[in-house]
Scaffold this active site. Structure first.
Site, PDB file in Angstrom:
ATOM      1  N   ALA A  38       2.475   1.868  -4.869  1.00  0.00           N
ATOM      2  CA  ALA A  38       2.157   0.460  -4.616  1.00  0.00           C
ATOM      3  C   ALA A  38       2.024  -0.311  -5.922  1.00  0.00           C
ATOM      4  CB  ALA A  38       0.874   0.353  -3.791  1.00  0.00           C
ATOM      5  N   CYS A  67      -2.298   7.177  -5.738  1.00  0.00           N
ATOM      6  CA  CYS A  67      -0.847   7.051  -5.638  1.00  0.00           C
ATOM      7  C   CYS A  67      -0.401   5.815  -6.417  1.00  0.00           C
ATOM      8  CB  CYS A  67      -0.443   6.932  -4.169  1.00  0.00           C
ATOM      9  SG  CYS A  67       1.327   6.694  -3.898  1.00  0.00           S
ATOM     10  N   TYR A 116       0.853  -1.197   0.000  1.00  0.00           N
ATOM     11  CA  TYR A 116       0.000   0.000   0.000  1.00  0.00           C
ATOM     12  C   TYR A 116       0.881   1.235   0.000  1.00  0.00           C
ATOM     13  CZ  TYR A 116       0.725   0.922   5.043  1.00  0.00           C
ATOM     14  OH  TYR A 116       1.274   1.213   6.270  1.00  0.00           O
ATOM     15  N   CYS A 117       0.276   2.383  -0.389  1.00  0.00           N
ATOM     16  CA  CYS A 117       1.019   3.643  -0.383  1.00  0.00           C
ATOM     17  C   CYS A 117       0.131   4.758   0.157  1.00  0.00           C
ATOM     18  CB  CYS A 117       1.608   3.942  -1.749  1.00  0.00           C
ATOM     19  SG  CYS A 117       0.440   3.874  -3.135  1.00  0.00           S
ATOM     20  N   ARG A 118      -0.013   5.857  -0.572  1.00  0.00           N
ATOM     21  CA  ARG A 118      -0.710   7.027  -0.024  1.00  0.00           C
ATOM     22  C   ARG A 118      -2.220   6.988  -0.201  1.00  0.00           C
ATOM     23  NH1 ARG A 118       3.709  11.210  -2.594  1.00  0.00           N
ATOM     24  NH2 ARG A 118       5.235  11.111  -0.873  1.00  0.00           N
TER      25      ARG A 118
END
Length: 222
Positions: A186, A183, A177-179
């Site tokens: 990921a 985003c 996962y990221c932001r």
């Protein structure tokens, strides 16, 4: 002040928020600030704009009381004015995705492979991680991980991932996962992991979505 004048004042003040948010760049700045406090230089780099333009957008967000700032030496650090600002971003984005066909089409382009997205997220993903069934991987910069992350997640920033692949267990799938939904970190991480034969998927949610949903988050102080 009569009733009409009072109503005009009330709606005008609420409209200050919508005017401040009526910019794609300012919305992106809010999303980045959800990840934690940053300097104007960091924000400019994260959103691919000049420091001068970032400062102008941040000024508009400050005037609407959506962002706060503090000075430390030569640098000015910015942060969201409160959790409700992050909630505002989540709700606004969700409403736009529900109502706008053009946005729905654009978000579909983010997923190239049918199996790219993990089938579970939220509480179920946390339970799988606690049982040791998956590795939850936070690929944001380390400073963002330190500011807040899923309690089960391990941090390997995207720019370090290729050099740290040996840190991932070979017997468990990885969920990155990221932001948040817009985003791409990921997505890039999943592509890299799969190139190296590691079973990997991603979830669209980030810390703003999880906090809004009431999921537990932790930081380096916990």
């Amino acid at each position: 002040m009569d009733e009409r004048e009072l109503k005009d004042v009330l709606y005008e003040q609420v409209a200050r928020i919508t005017r401040a948010a009526a910019s794609p760049r300012r919305l992106e700045l809010i999303e980045v600030l959800v990840q934690g406090e940053k300097t104007v230089e960091q924000l400019a780099a994260d959103t691919d704009i000049s420091v001068k333009l970032a400062s102008a957008h941040l000024k508009a967000l400050r005037e609407a009381r959506l962002v706060e700032a503090r000075r430390a030496g030569r640098h000015v650090h910015y942060r969201l004015a409160g959790r409700h600002v992050a909630d505002f971003w989540v709700v606004l984005r969700s409403l736009a995705e529900e109502r706008l066909l053009e946005l729905q089409a654009a978000t579909r382009e983010l997923t190239e492979c049918a199996d790219e997205l993990a089938p579970v997220a939220g509480h179920e993903l946390l339970e799988q991680a606690r049982r040791g069934e998956v590795v939850v991987l936070d690929v944001r910069p380390g400073v963002e991980y330190a500011a807040g992350h899923l309690p089960c997640a391990r941090s390997i920033p995207l720019q370090e991932l290729n050099q740290r692949l040996q840190e991932l267990p070979a017997d468990r799938p990885v969920v990155a996962y990221c932001r948040g939904p817009y985003c791409l970190m990921a997505k890039e991480a999943v592509a890299l992991l799969r190139e190296h034969g590691i079973a990997a998927q991603r979830v669209e949610e980030g810390v703003a979505e999880w906090r809004h949903a009431g999921l537990p988050l932790t930081d380096e102080r916990d």
